[in-house]
Design a protein around this motif. Structure first.
Motif, PDB file in Angstrom:
ATOM      1  N   UNK A 190       0.759  -1.372   0.041  1.00  0.00           N
ATOM      2  CA  UNK A 190      -0.085   0.191  -0.051  1.00  0.00           C
ATOM      3  C   UNK A 190       0.905   1.317   0.014  1.00  0.00           C
ATOM      4  N   UNK A 191       1.964   1.360  -0.805  1.00  0.00           N
ATOM      5  CA  UNK A 191       2.886   2.283  -0.711  1.00  0.00           C
ATOM      6  C   UNK A 191       2.276   3.406  -1.479  1.00  0.00           C
ATOM      7  N   UNK A 192       1.236   3.235  -2.450  1.00  0.00           N
ATOM      8  CA  UNK A 192       0.615   4.269  -3.280  1.00  0.00           C
ATOM      9  C   UNK A 192      -0.181   5.376  -2.290  1.00  0.00           C
ATOM     10  N   UNK A 193      -0.720   4.735  -1.181  1.00  0.00           N
ATOM     11  CA  UNK A 193      -1.438   5.657  -0.220  1.00  0.00           C
ATOM     12  C   UNK A 193      -0.495   6.064   0.779  1.00  0.00           C
ATOM     13  N   UNK A 234       5.887  11.683 -14.097  1.00  0.00           N
ATOM     14  CA  UNK A 234       5.340  10.511 -14.279  1.00  0.00           C
ATOM     15  C   UNK A 234       6.230   9.679 -13.638  1.00  0.00           C
ATOM     16  N   UNK A 235       5.645   8.876 -12.561  1.00  0.00           N
ATOM     17  CA  UNK A 235       6.433   7.874 -11.755  1.00  0.00           C
ATOM     18  C   UNK A 235       6.116   6.486 -11.917  1.00  0.00           C
ATOM     19  N   UNK A 278       8.998   5.330  -3.498  1.00  0.00           N
ATOM     20  CA  UNK A 278       8.283   6.261  -3.777  1.00  0.00           C
ATOM     21  C   UNK A 278       8.386   7.530  -3.014  1.00  0.00           C
ATOM     22  N   UNK A 279       8.342   7.438  -1.631  1.00  0.00           N
ATOM     23  CA  UNK A 279       8.430   8.829  -0.937  1.00  0.00           C
ATOM     24  C   UNK A 279       9.626   9.335  -1.364  1.00  0.00           C
TER      25      UNK A 279
END
Length: 702
Positions: free
Chosen positions: A64-67, A197-198, A234-235
């Motif tokens: 759940x890293x997108x959250x 864009x990631x 991602x962070x």
């Protein structure tokens, strides 16, 4: 806007003004700081089924890293709020489509509640296919609803995805990307929306296969693509995007392990520093230790701390320079720390972003914190500020900016643009051992009408008790204007004037009338000038033909009302004249004749013989006894003839000397061309020498 010009000439007498203009609104106010363009960011989060996994296909984002990372992104942007600029964030979730009921509108990040409101709308979803076009259309709608483009905000979209475009139409990939490209050209490029864009590969590696397609579609210079090898990166990537917008120097993440301390240096002159901590396991606590050994605590007056599930952000205002340390307080494992060091900024106060051709302006910048307090110079870290100006023709000038007041730096030479177009101001700020950064400012110079005082001029003394006569000249591009070339308004209603006596109220406004001289407007106000310091204020109120906005519509001139100076000094004048005549008589009798040798060498062409110059000795023209290389005037095949005169003058000496002796100087006044200013050179002692361009002059006294 205050425009004070010091070159004046007296105009013709004009009639008393009788027509009264309505009181206009106040003029433009120049802010203390140039406004920072607020940032509007829309996060587009891929919620397609590949993110959560389907059938036997493993999920791209099982943790759940997108959250978590998107919520961190919102917090990160919120920490960059300043009194001059409040960022906004909105969210679009997409899959087969981008449902309107899942949108988070662009919200001002003013309070912690605003951040929580946005983050409550970020959740793990499963929305089917991957319809990028629908997501981008929703992002554009969020910008339109928030008036981003009309409100002078900077727009950016951050897109997180793991796949390629796909919807129920089942079109070829090339067709999808053609659609996306056309939309980006039409909307994103046209409105200068940056696109970040990631991408991370799912099981089918569709992101890698389509990387080049995305690369070809980036709509702006700032747009970029980031590749992730693992979702837990991602962070860090989101922080890189934030750094780009807020001009934060890059720093590599650091890993702090249990049972050890990690030391690091903080430089001087930071606005604040942020520590973004991501613990390996829940329950780990990171301590940040100051140079004096004290641990940073939430109750410290310079500290704010946000703890969220999966990360914490510690923000410290104006941290002291020196060696700081990290240490894990409790728990086992490691903590990844991203450090953002935000330097104080040098804001360009003058000139403004737009200015008028021919108007002289000071170059000033302010080195202050966001709360308006000046930045005190650290004794161990001197500040060096350099300014580079590139004009529209490509010529460059270099200046050193000096501190003229606490936190305010200036260039001694004023900025007087001589060409229309864009001037690039580049300011390099460095403090050895502290930091270095560069800011760029674009200054647009426009040829628009502006006012120059004719009478009164700044500092003029006008006879007290006389009626106040005023006159101005309207110029554009250094030349007096024909009013009809610029204005649709009648020439009798172009400029209004007020008189504000010292200690009194500003009078009603009056229109100035044309004088018959090109560009001149004048009038006689029905007020007598009292003693004291007073002001006249002018404003252009006519409408320009092309509807350009005014940049220099106000001018304020300070002058004095007083008894004429001649009447004040009349009792002393006779004695002074008598004394001066006596001194001149003695000096005239004792003055030396024209004796001496004047050697003049053309260093570009020593063999070229000059001609003869006109000499002036107290008004009497004579020939000078010249040396063997002393023919005059100076000439040069490239420069041309050097026009000039010579004078014999008395030179005052600032040290003790024998009063019976006198020291005289040979003064040369010259100009290279008729349309250039004159220059003076004085040669006063034996073997004195002066260099004038390509010429070298020596005077040998006999």
């Amino acid at each position: 806007i205050l425009l004070l010009l010091t070159s004046c000439s007296k105009g013709t007498e004009s009639d008393v003004l009788t027509s009264v203009a309505p009181e206009p609104e106040e003029g433009i106010v120049i802010p203390h700081h140039l406004a920072v363009i607020p940032l509007d960011v829309v996060l587009i989060i891929d919620q397609s089924e590949s993110m959560s996994g389907y059938n036997d296909v493993p999920p791209t984002d099982p943790e759940g890293w997108r959250v978590k990372a998107s919520q961190y992104m919102v917090k990160n942007i919120a920490t960059k709020k300043t009194p001059e600029s409040t960022p906004r964030v909105g969210v679009v979730h997409f899959g087969t489509n981008a449902p309107a009921d899942l949108l988070v509108p662009l919200t001002d990040l003013v309070t912690a509640e605003d951040v929580q409101e946005i983050n409550r709308g970020i959740e793990t979803l499963d929305l089917g296919w991957t319809n990028f076009l629908a997501a981008m259309q929703q992002a554009k709608d969020l910008f339109m609803q928030a008036q981003t483009f009309s409100g002078d905000h900077k727009a950016a979209v951050v897109l997180l995805t793991d796949g390629e475009p796909e919807d129920s139409r089942q079109l070829p990939v090339e067709t999808y990307f053609k659609e996306i490209g056309e939309y980006l050209d039409l909307v994103f490029s046209e409105n200068n929306i940056d696109l970040f864009i990631v991408g991370i590969d799912a099981a089918d590696m569709s992101w890698s296969m389509n990387y080049q397609n995305w690369q070809e579609l980036l709509p702006t210079e700032n747009s970029a693509i980031f590749n992730l090898e693992n979702m837990n990166e991602l962070p860090r990537v989101y922080n890189e995007i934030v750094r780009q917008y807020f001009k934060i120097p890059p720093e590599e993440p650091e890993i702090v392990s249990e049972n050890e301390e990690l030391a690091f240096e903080l430089p001087a002159y930071l606005e604040w520093v942020e520590f973004h901590a991501f613990p390996e396991v829940p329950g780990l606590t990171l301590n940040v230790i100051r140079p004096n050994g004290s641990i940073v605590k939430a109750e410290d007056p310079d500290v704010s701390i946000d703890h969220e599930a999966g990360f914490s952000i510690i923000k410290i205002a104006a941290p002291e320079p020196g060696e700081w340390r990290y240490r894990i307080k409790e728990g086992q494992g490691s903590v990844e720390v991203i450090r953002n060091m935000v330097p104080v900024r040098l804001e360009l106060l003058q000139p403004r972003k737009q200015c008028i051709l021919g108007i002289e302006q000071q170059i000033e910048a302010e080195f202050t914190r966001h709360d308006g307090t000046p930045v005190e110079r650290h004794p161990d870290y001197p500040i060096q500020i350099e300014l580079f100006i590139k004009d529209p023709l490509g010529e460059k000038n270099h200046f050193i900016m000096e501190e003229i007041a606490e936190g305010v730096y200036a260039v001694e030479r004023p900025f007087t643009p001589l060409e229309e177009g864009i001037y690039k101001f580049t300011i390099d700020v460095q403090a050895p051992g502290a930091f270095y950064y560069t800011d760029e400012f674009a200054i647009e110079v426009l040829e628009l009408p502006y006012l120059s005082p004719v009478s009164p001029c700044p500092g003029d003394v006008i006879k007290a008790g006389s009626e106040l006569e005023v006159e101005v000249e309207m110029l554009a591009g250094f030349e007096p204007v024909n009013f009809t070339d610029y204005f649709s308004t009648s020439e009798t209603a172009l400029v209004i004037v007020w008189f504000e006596p010292e200690g009194g109220e500003k009078t009603e406004a009056y229109y100035l009338h044309p004088t018959g001289i090109k560009g001149r407007l004048a009038g006689k106000l029905p007020y007598e000038v009292p003693r004291g310091e007073h002001q006249v204020r002018y404003r252009i109120v006519g409408e320009l033909i092309d509807n350009e906005s005014y940049l220099g519509d106000d001018m304020v001139v300070n002058f004095y009302g007083d008894i004429p100076f001649i009447f004040k000094i009349l009792p002393w004048l006779g004695g002074i004249i008598f004394f001066a005549v006596c001194i001149f008589g003695i000096s005239y009798v004792r003055r030396p004749g024209w004796s001496g040798v004047l050697n003049i060498v053309n260093v570009n062409d020593p063999q070229k013989p000059p001609e003869i110059i006109e000499l002036d000795q107290f008004g009497k023209k004579r020939n000078l006894i010249l040396g063997e290389r002393g023919d005059i005037p100076l000439t040069d095949p490239e420069v041309g003839e050097l026009k000039g005169k010579m004078f014999l003058v008395k030179e005052e000496i600032d040290y003790e000397f024998d009063e019976s002796s006198q020291l005289w100087a040979l003064q040369i006044r010259y100009r290279i061309r008729e349309d250039e200013p004159e220059y003076d050179v004085k040669l006063i002692r034996h073997n004195d020498e002066a260099q004038i361009g390509p010429f070298k002059i020596t005077y040998l006294e006999h």
